[in-house]
Motif scaffolding. Sequence first.
Motif, mmCIF file in Angstrom:
data_model
loop_
_atom_site.group_PDB
_atom_site.id
_atom_site.type_symbol
_atom_site.label_atom_id
_atom_site.label_comp_id
_atom_site.label_asym_id
_atom_site.label_seq_id
_atom_site.Cartn_x
_atom_site.Cartn_y
_atom_site.Cartn_z
ATOM 1 N N ALA A 140 76.262 41.669 49.730
ATOM 2 C CA ALA A 140 76.149 43.120 49.928
ATOM 3 C C ALA A 140 74.689 43.549 49.987
ATOM 4 C CB ALA A 140 76.869 43.851 48.804
ATOM 5 N N GLU A 141 74.402 44.463 50.897
ATOM 6 C CA GLU A 141 73.063 45.037 51.012
ATOM 7 C C GLU A 141 73.176 46.438 51.591
ATOM 8 O OE1 GLU A 141 70.641 42.920 53.821
ATOM 9 O OE2 GLU A 141 72.390 42.170 54.885
ATOM 10 N N LEU A 142 72.108 47.163 51.474
ATOM 11 C CA LEU A 142 72.104 48.550 51.908
ATOM 12 C C LEU A 142 72.475 48.656 53.386
ATOM 13 C CD1 LEU A 142 71.425 51.411 50.831
ATOM 14 C CD2 LEU A 142 69.132 51.105 51.796
ATOM 15 N N GLY A 143 73.428 49.527 53.692
ATOM 16 C CA GLY A 143 73.806 49.777 55.078
ATOM 17 C C GLY A 143 74.985 48.969 55.583
ATOM 18 N N VAL A 144 75.556 48.085 54.747
ATOM 19 C CA VAL A 144 76.691 47.260 55.170
ATOM 20 C C VAL A 144 78.000 47.912 54.730
ATOM 21 C CG1 VAL A 144 77.827 45.015 54.962
ATOM 22 C CG2 VAL A 144 75.333 45.149 55.044
ATOM 23 N N GLY A 145 78.936 48.068 55.658
ATOM 24 C CA GLY A 145 80.250 48.612 55.328
ATOM 25 C C GLY A 145 81.179 47.535 54.802
#
Length: 352
Positions: free
Chosen positions: A310-315
């Motif tokens: 998981a990382e910023l901007g991933v749905g």
Amino acid sequence: MFLLTLITIILIVYIIEQNSIKNALKGIEYTQNTSLTLVEPNEEFDIVCILQNRTRRFVAFLRLKEKFSKEIELFLKNSEKFDNNILESSHYLMPRQKLERRFRASIPKRGRYFLYGATIFGGDFLGISETIGDYSCIEEVVAIPKESKLPDIEIKLSGYIGDISINRFIFEDPILTAGFNDYTGQEPQKMISWVQTARVGHLMVKKYDYTLELIVTVLLNIDYNGDNNEELVEECFSIGRSVCQFLESKNIKYRFITNATIAGTRPIWANSDYGWGKNYLMNILEGLGRAVYIVREPYEKMLDRALNFAELGVGHILITPKMEESYLAGKDKLKELTGYDVCMLTPNQGGE
């Protein structure tokens, strides 16, 4: 004289008989294969059975018992006998003859099915005994899951992907920088790139691509022991197919993670990065076709894997047989890391 002639005839017949027993299946070859190895449920395909005589002798009698997975439906002529997943037939072969037989077939439901080869019985000269040969082989046919029949699944997915795109537009992310333009005085000060400004000697602003690298992780969970377990898990596999096809249609890269056991192979996508395209999709659909109802790891461990990526901007899209209270904590963790809520899909509720 008569007795001598009779003894000679008996001796000749005996030699021929013994030779026919010894060589009944010599030079006989048998193979099975299919015209398709990956099929839709109820899609018709060909099963090709090849019986070949490699010798120069005439083979007067061969009896075949060909074995298939019992769920495979064969479309046969009335004269052909198919019982308890065994197809029986009799043949003769001329010298060097290759006999190819084709049968139309279909598979009614998702799963992994087999062609097991044949047992061949070779007759002797006098028709008294048979020589038995085992011509086993394992050929696979995988039926992928049907598309989900949930009426509003595409609406929910469109809404979720749309929300991500809107948020990316409102809250500019430096990761989405596609280039630089001259400053016109109309752009907000936060869009000025001071590094580029220093490099070229006049004010430059960042140019954003708000659709660049929109990526999604799809989580398919089967860790569930409630009522109608198999039925719900089957629908989850179908939802998984529909979700991946939707993402493909929108040109969105995605990662696929599941805790279902994939029988017979280790899928390429299990350790791959985000992917997209026909080959990537078909590999996932084959995995869903091979999936069995055995939980490879609990939901919590599957979630840990997702959190590692998981990382910023991933749905994130979570497909699960039923909504459980314990899933909410994981949902909050993913939202905290990515900045986006999790789209949750279940067979009974559709989406949340």
